[in-house]
Design a protein around this motif. Structure first.
Motif, short mmCIF file in Angstrom:
data_model
loop_
_atom_site.label_atom_id
_atom_site.label_comp_id
_atom_site.label_asym_id
_atom_site.label_seq_id
_atom_site.Cartn_x
_atom_site.Cartn_y
_atom_site.Cartn_z
N GLU B 96 0.83 -1.20 0.00
CA GLU B 96 0.00 0.00 0.00
C GLU B 96 0.87 1.25 0.00
O GLU B 96 1.82 1.36 0.79
CB GLU B 96 -0.92 0.00 1.24
N PHE B 101 4.55 7.69 -0.29
CA PHE B 101 4.90 7.12 1.02
C PHE B 101 4.61 5.62 1.04
O PHE B 101 3.72 5.14 0.33
CB PHE B 101 4.07 7.74 2.14
N PHE B 102 5.35 4.88 1.87
CA PHE B 102 4.94 3.54 2.26
C PHE B 102 3.77 3.71 3.24
O PHE B 102 3.82 4.60 4.09
CB PHE B 102 6.04 2.80 3.03
N VAL B 103 2.76 2.88 3.14
CA VAL B 103 1.67 2.95 4.11
C VAL B 103 1.64 1.63 4.88
O VAL B 103 1.58 0.55 4.28
CB VAL B 103 0.32 3.20 3.41
N VAL B 104 1.74 1.73 6.19
CA VAL B 104 1.81 0.52 7.04
C VAL B 104 0.80 0.65 8.18
O VAL B 104 0.33 1.76 8.46
CB VAL B 104 3.24 0.35 7.63
N PRO B 105 0.48 -0.47 8.82
CA PRO B 105 -0.42 -0.37 9.98
C PRO B 105 0.16 0.62 10.99
O PRO B 105 1.39 0.73 11.12
CB PRO B 105 -0.43 -1.78 10.56
N LYS B 106 -0.68 1.33 11.69
CA LYS B 106 -0.21 2.40 12.59
C LYS B 106 0.77 1.85 13.62
O LYS B 106 0.47 0.89 14.31
CB LYS B 106 -1.39 3.04 13.29
N VAL B 107 1.95 2.46 13.65
CA VAL B 107 2.93 2.14 14.69
C VAL B 107 3.22 3.42 15.43
O VAL B 107 3.89 4.29 14.91
CB VAL B 107 4.26 1.61 14.11
N VAL B 108 2.67 3.57 16.59
CA VAL B 108 2.91 4.81 17.31
C VAL B 108 3.22 4.53 18.76
O VAL B 108 2.62 3.65 19.38
CB VAL B 108 1.70 5.78 17.16
N GLU B 109 4.23 5.24 19.23
CA GLU B 109 4.63 5.06 20.64
C GLU B 109 3.87 6.05 21.48
O GLU B 109 3.90 7.22 21.19
CB GLU B 109 6.14 5.26 20.77
#
Lengths: 484, 109
Positions: B96, B101-109
């Motif tokens: 995706e 941009f690369f679109v990836v599942p949300k990775v948020v700290e």
């Protein structure tokens, strides 16, 4: 000056160590030929090496190696002629390799030292533990989509120097002074542009507290601070938080924390217990980096003059105050401007005009030295006119204002506007006679013992001369006339 | 470094990997190893480590560590931009994307 912090149960000493990540100034990345330029379109500055496509091999950029050596030399550090690149393994969406190429046990630069000149005139030496080369990661954006993150790999693989200090700092002010000084050295060397807003220089801050002189406390690490203000805020917050926990009978967890720029507070990362298990091992794609001693010698010989050397000349030979010297040397451009403007002039007077009038005018107009119309020679010329008595210091301020506006030469402005100081005793005496004649009553009072009125007469004469009378001569002649 | 490996650096010692270490290393490497495979894998890994341990019998005192058998030193590239500007290739295999941009599942700290 005491840096101790007063708690409810007594005094605490703050212990700070910094890891600064400085982006190496280079055209291409550390291990690929992709550009490092800031602000490109998403993923435009990415090679197949950076994107970690299978079969791609890293080849090191020679300039990045040389920049690291220059920086090491600037920090008076030992250069390790053999160093090794390791893989630091972790998973994150902006790290396509699944590991960062870094240096672990054998960094390119070993121990060095950095001198801080504190505002109170004291000097502190902060130990540098090491400097190593490593790859930067990409950038994740979390605010573009409710359930997705957007990844840009433009920064992936850009060379960073991680510069690790000893835990030698004892206050937020010292930590800020350290970063400022380090930034200044990097900029003099040309090894990092030091642009904190663009992320070229970022700091991780290790903070702990202890009883004065006691054993080290447990530290926390607050990551990725990109301004001096944030560094100080994060430290102040951590110090207060840690003291409160300990005084309440609690213990500090050794953990990584994140700084919230909107609240000025820190919070624990949702830490995974394995986060720090990086399983370093030597990168099998890269041989050890061997640097010939001749290369180090060559780079050392070509090193520019650094802030400490210039500072010593300014405070020693030129007799400037430590404060003026520190202001002038922070940026290389400012130091060169000063050297050019003050050559053959009164060095202290030029320093004063630069730090007060010139910097004041620049600040007020939002300009930098680079856009400034007043050339070093022109500022020197203005000071020259003060020195030889052509104009008074007061008139010089007006002349300077015009110079700053128009970029004209001081002498030309003085000529055009007829501002030349009147040092002709006949002319000054005539003005004095007029003032005395017009103020009989005050003359009587003065002669009757009211000494303070002397200032009034000086003021009147200066006014009559439109500020152009030589103040020294006015004083002298006036006194002779009034007292005589 | 390798916490969990019971590593003793004197000669003729045997490194051993237990089941929980296998599980941890697998998790760190993002490899799914089912519970019922872990015991068997730990035995296999111990077999390999024991075999490597045999190298300790060689006397390496006064031998410099060697990083390469070719005698080459680390080659360096010039600081010249020679790559980049290939967004289509970089994103070619990406499930995706959005505006480069690369679109990836949300990775948020």
């Amino acid at each position: 000056m005491s840096n101790l912090v007063e708690g409810r149960t007594g005094e605490w000493e703050v212990v700070i160590g910094l890891e600064v990540h400085a982006q190496v100034a280079s055209n291409a990345k550390l291990f690929s030929g992709a550009p490092t330029a800031f602000g490109a379109d998403p993923n435009a500055n990415v090679s197949l090496v950076d994107a970690a496509m299978p079969g791609m091999l890293p080849v090191i950029n020679q300039e990045c190696v040389r920049q690291a050596i220059r920086t090491g030399l600037g920090l008076k550090a030992e250069i390790n002629l053999v160093s090794v690149f390791d893989r630091k393994n972790y998973f994150y969406a902006d790290l396509p390799q699944g590991y960062q190429i870094s240096q672990y046990k054998q960094p390119i630069v070993g121990e060095g030292v950095l001198r801080l000149d504190m505002p109170d005139g004291t000097t502190r030496e902060i130990g540098i533990e090491r400097l190593h080369l490593e790859q930067d990661a990409g950038k994740s954006m979390h605010d573009q989509h409710p359930s997705k993150s957007y990844i840009d790999l433009n920064r992936t693989g850009v060379a960073l120097m991680e510069i690790v200090s000893r835990p030698d700092m004892r206050s937020a002010a010292e930590a800020a002074a350290y970063v400022r000084k380090l930034r200044s050295i990097l900029r003099y060397l040309g090894t990092c542009d030091g642009n904190m807003e663009e992320g070229s220089l970022r700091a991780d801050v290790n903070v702990s507290v202890r009883r004065p002189g006691g054993e080290f406390g447990t530290r926390t690490e607050t990551k990725n601070l990109n301004s001096l203000r944030f560094i100080q805020q994060a430290i102040d917050y951590e110090v207060a938080r840690q003291i409160e926990i300990i005084e309440d009978g609690g213990e500090i967890d050794q953990e990584t924390r994140l700084f919230d720029t909107s609240t000025g507070t820190t919070r624990a990362m949702r830490s995974k217990e394995d986060a720090h298990d990086y399983r370093y091992f030597p990168d099998p794609d890269l041989l050890p980096l061997v640097i010939p001693q001749e290369e180090v010698d060559e780079l050392s010989a070509a090193l520019p003059e650094l802030p400490d050397q210039i500072r010593d000349r300014l405070t020693g030979e030129y007799g400037l105050s430590a404060y003026d010297a520190a202001v002038i040397i922070e940026e290389r451009e400012t130091a060169s401007y000063y050297e050019a403007a003050s050559a053959g002039r009164d060095r202290k007077l030029v320093a004063n005009w630069m730090t007060v009038e010139l910097f004041g005018a620049l600040n007020k107009s939002g300009q930098t030295l680079a856009d400034c119309k007043v050339t070093p020679a022109a500022l020197g010329g203005l000071v020259g006119l003060i020195e030889d008595g052509t104009i008074s210091g007061k008139i010089a301020k007006d002349v300077f204002a015009t110079m700053f506006e128009t970029g004209k030469d001081a002498a030309a402005i003085v000529e055009e506007q007829g501002l030349k100081q009147v040092s002709d005793s006949g002319a000054i005496e005539a003005m004095i006679d007029e003032v005395i004649a017009a103020n009989d009553d005050k003359v009587a009072e003065y002669r009757g013992g009211k000494d303070k009125l002397f200032g009034f007469f000086v003021g009147q004469v200066m006014k009559a001369s439109k500020g152009q009378a030589n103040p020294g001569m006015v004083n002298q002649l006036l006194r002779a006339k009034l007292d005589g | 470094m390798l916490r969990g490996f019971h590593c003793n650096r004197t000669k003729h010692s045997i490194m051993s990997v237990d089941k929980s270490t296998v599980a941890r290393v697998a998790r760190l490497a993002r490899i799914h190893v089912p519970e019922d495979r872990q015991e068997k894998l730990s035995a296999e890994l111990n077999g390999i480590l024991a075999w490597i341990e045999e190298l300790n019998e060689v006397d390496t005192d006064n031998v410099e560590p060697i990083a390469s058998v070719t005698g080459h030193s680390l080659p360096r590239r010039k600081d010249v931009v020679s790559d980049g500007d290939r967004v289509d290739e970089v994103l070619a295999n990406v499930p995706e994307t959005a505006s480069g941009f690369f679109v990836v599942p949300k990775v948020v700290e």
